[in-house]
Design a protein around this motif. Sequence first.
Motif, short mmCIF file in Angstrom:
data_model
loop_
_atom_site.label_atom_id
_atom_site.label_comp_id
_atom_site.label_asym_id
_atom_site.label_seq_id
_atom_site.Cartn_x
_atom_site.Cartn_y
_atom_site.Cartn_z
N ASP A 84 48.87 38.54 45.02
CA ASP A 84 48.87 38.12 43.26
C ASP A 84 49.66 37.28 43.57
OD1 ASP A 84 47.79 40.30 42.54
OD2 ASP A 84 49.51 41.73 42.33
N ASN A 96 47.82 33.92 40.91
CA ASN A 96 48.85 33.24 39.94
C ASN A 96 48.89 31.54 40.13
OD1 ASN A 96 49.48 35.61 38.34
ND2 ASN A 96 50.88 36.27 39.54
N CYS A 126 44.56 31.05 29.25
CA CYS A 126 44.17 32.21 28.46
C CYS A 126 42.86 32.12 27.39
CB CYS A 126 44.88 33.62 27.93
SG CYS A 126 43.72 35.25 27.09
N CYS A 158 49.60 36.21 31.11
CA CYS A 158 48.54 37.29 29.69
C CYS A 158 48.08 37.91 30.55
CB CYS A 158 47.59 36.28 29.14
SG CYS A 158 46.24 37.24 27.80
N ASP A 159 47.89 39.47 29.45
CA ASP A 159 47.67 40.81 29.50
C ASP A 159 46.17 41.04 29.22
OD1 ASP A 159 49.09 41.23 32.37
OD2 ASP A 159 50.84 42.24 31.11
N THR A 160 46.07 39.98 29.00
CA THR A 160 44.30 40.76 27.96
C THR A 160 42.80 41.45 28.73
OG1 THR A 160 43.65 38.61 27.64
CG2 THR A 160 45.23 39.70 25.87
N CYS A 204 41.50 38.47 30.30
CA CYS A 204 42.58 37.71 31.90
C CYS A 204 42.29 38.71 32.77
CB CYS A 204 43.85 37.39 30.81
SG CYS A 204 43.79 36.00 29.88
N ILE A 205 42.95 40.02 32.89
CA ILE A 205 42.67 40.85 34.23
C ILE A 205 41.21 40.19 34.63
CG2 ILE A 205 42.59 43.05 34.94
CD1 ILE A 205 44.66 43.62 32.40
N LYS A 207 41.46 37.12 36.51
CA LYS A 207 42.39 36.68 37.72
C LYS A 207 41.55 37.56 39.00
CE LYS A 207 46.23 37.95 35.10
NZ LYS A 207 47.22 38.93 34.37
#
Length: 162
Positions: free
Chosen positions: A37, A41, A49, A60-62, A65-66, A69
């Motif tokens: 990770d 990152n 985002c 960001c955890d939308t 964005c996931i 990543k």
Amino acid sequence: MCGSRLSAFALSVVFLVWALAVARPAGAQTPVPLVPDDEVNRVARQLYCPVCENVPLDVCDTPTCIQWKEEIRSMLAAGRSETEIVDFFVSRYGMRVLAVPPPRGIGLGVWLIPALGLPAAGLWLASRLARWRRPGPAPEVPPEAGSDEAARALDRWVRENW
């Protein structure tokens, strides 16, 4: 009759053991490449985002964005460099996804305005403070302080010194 039940049961057990040995769990996803990770990152910190405003991709955890990543993780696993990955996202979504604009083109203004504007503002403020602190000549106040002539002298002094 009892022997046929036992052979059917034995056949069922043999089939079940064979099925468990041969069967593999069905994966809903393709296996994710093993990229730490921290590496993902490090690249994601350079991007914003696309959904949220002014939120770095790494925090960001939308769902978008996931997904980004995971796309970065796949590209890193495929051997692509950070620059190649960032350039890929810029070519696809434009300069707005960059956390830090490059010092060329319109992005140069983002770097130059603070670098030139801050000293200019400091010089302007210093000149205003120096002018404000400089004592001007004292207003000539006639013996009668409430007269019109005193008010005009005070008004003239304020205009000259402020």
